[in-house]
Design a protein around this motif. Sequence first.
Motif, PDB file in Angstrom:
ATOM      1  N   ARG A 124       3.941   2.069 -21.390  1.00  0.00           N
ATOM      2  CA  ARG A 124       2.496   1.994 -21.123  1.00  0.00           C
ATOM      3  C   ARG A 124       1.691   2.482 -22.325  1.00  0.00           C
ATOM      4  O   ARG A 124       0.670   1.890 -22.687  1.00  0.00           O
ATOM      5  CB  ARG A 124       2.142   2.826 -19.886  1.00  0.00           C
ATOM      6  CG  ARG A 124       2.503   2.174 -18.568  1.00  0.00           C
ATOM      7  CD  ARG A 124       1.924   2.959 -17.395  1.00  0.00           C
ATOM      8  NE  ARG A 124       2.408   4.340 -17.337  1.00  0.00           N
ATOM      9  CZ  ARG A 124       3.489   4.744 -16.680  1.00  0.00           C
ATOM     10  NH1 ARG A 124       4.214   3.878 -16.018  1.00  0.00           N
ATOM     11  NH2 ARG A 124       3.830   6.021 -16.678  1.00  0.00           N
ATOM     12  N   ASP A 125       2.160   3.573 -22.933  1.00  0.00           N
ATOM     13  CA  ASP A 125       1.470   4.112 -24.110  1.00  0.00           C
ATOM     14  C   ASP A 125       1.442   3.105 -25.251  1.00  0.00           C
ATOM     15  O   ASP A 125       0.429   2.940 -25.929  1.00  0.00           O
ATOM     16  CB  ASP A 125       2.133   5.406 -24.581  1.00  0.00           C
ATOM     17  CG  ASP A 125       1.934   6.558 -23.607  1.00  0.00           C
ATOM     18  OD1 ASP A 125       1.086   6.443 -22.692  1.00  0.00           O
ATOM     19  OD2 ASP A 125       2.640   7.576 -23.761  1.00  0.00           O
ATOM     20  N   GLU A 183      11.403   6.972 -15.887  1.00  0.00           N
ATOM     21  CA  GLU A 183       9.973   7.261 -15.893  1.00  0.00           C
ATOM     22  C   GLU A 183       9.469   7.548 -17.302  1.00  0.00           C
ATOM     23  O   GLU A 183       8.365   7.138 -17.671  1.00  0.00           O
ATOM     24  CB  GLU A 183       9.648   8.427 -14.960  1.00  0.00           C
ATOM     25  CG  GLU A 183       8.162   8.632 -14.778  1.00  0.00           C
ATOM     26  CD  GLU A 183       7.389   7.383 -14.397  1.00  0.00           C
ATOM     27  OE1 GLU A 183       6.307   7.158 -14.976  1.00  0.00           O
ATOM     28  OE2 GLU A 183       7.857   6.600 -13.540  1.00  0.00           O
ATOM     29  N   GLU A 184      10.272   8.208 -18.121  1.00  0.00           N
ATOM     30  CA  GLU A 184       9.886   8.470 -19.508  1.00  0.00           C
ATOM     31  C   GLU A 184       9.756   7.160 -20.283  1.00  0.00           C
ATOM     32  O   GLU A 184       8.813   6.981 -21.064  1.00  0.00           O
ATOM     33  CB  GLU A 184      10.907   9.384 -20.180  1.00  0.00           C
ATOM     34  CG  GLU A 184      10.858  10.806 -19.688  1.00  0.00           C
ATOM     35  CD  GLU A 184      11.995  11.671 -20.216  1.00  0.00           C
ATOM     36  OE1 GLU A 184      12.895  11.142 -20.910  1.00  0.00           O
ATOM     37  OE2 GLU A 184      11.983  12.875 -19.933  1.00  0.00           O
ATOM     38  N   SER A 186       6.620   5.353 -19.180  1.00  0.00           N
ATOM     39  CA  SER A 186       5.443   6.008 -19.744  1.00  0.00           C
ATOM     40  C   SER A 186       5.253   5.610 -21.208  1.00  0.00           C
ATOM     41  O   SER A 186       4.139   5.275 -21.636  1.00  0.00           O
ATOM     42  CB  SER A 186       5.594   7.522 -19.622  1.00  0.00           C
ATOM     43  OG  SER A 186       4.505   8.173 -20.219  1.00  0.00           O
ATOM     44  N   GLU A 187       6.335   5.624 -21.971  1.00  0.00           N
ATOM     45  CA  GLU A 187       6.248   5.226 -23.380  1.00  0.00           C
ATOM     46  C   GLU A 187       5.831   3.756 -23.498  1.00  0.00           C
ATOM     47  O   GLU A 187       5.039   3.382 -24.361  1.00  0.00           O
ATOM     48  CB  GLU A 187       7.579   5.460 -24.089  1.00  0.00           C
ATOM     49  CG  GLU A 187       7.506   5.200 -25.572  1.00  0.00           C
ATOM     50  CD  GLU A 187       8.805   5.478 -26.318  1.00  0.00           C
ATOM     51  OE1 GLU A 187       8.864   5.100 -27.499  1.00  0.00           O
ATOM     52  OE2 GLU A 187       9.741   6.061 -25.742  1.00  0.00           O
TER      53      GLU A 187
END
Length: 66
Positions: free
Chosen positions: A19-20, A12-13, A16-17
């Motif tokens: 997507r960022d 998940e991390e 998230s990165e």
Amino acid sequence: MIGLNELRVQLEELRSEHRDLDEAIRAMAEASPFNQLQIQRLKKRKLALKDQIIKLESKLLPDIIA
């Protein structure tokens, strides 16, 4: 050995990165003038993250025997 919960958190991390980075690349491309070298570096990092995501997903999914 890393447990399944730790793998899920790590996955998940990474997502998230990823997507960022996608949002950062989009914002930089819309800015005028934009730094092509910086965008290329971000895209390279994004691809590396995608590779890591795929590896973790394969560890989390059970093998399917056809």
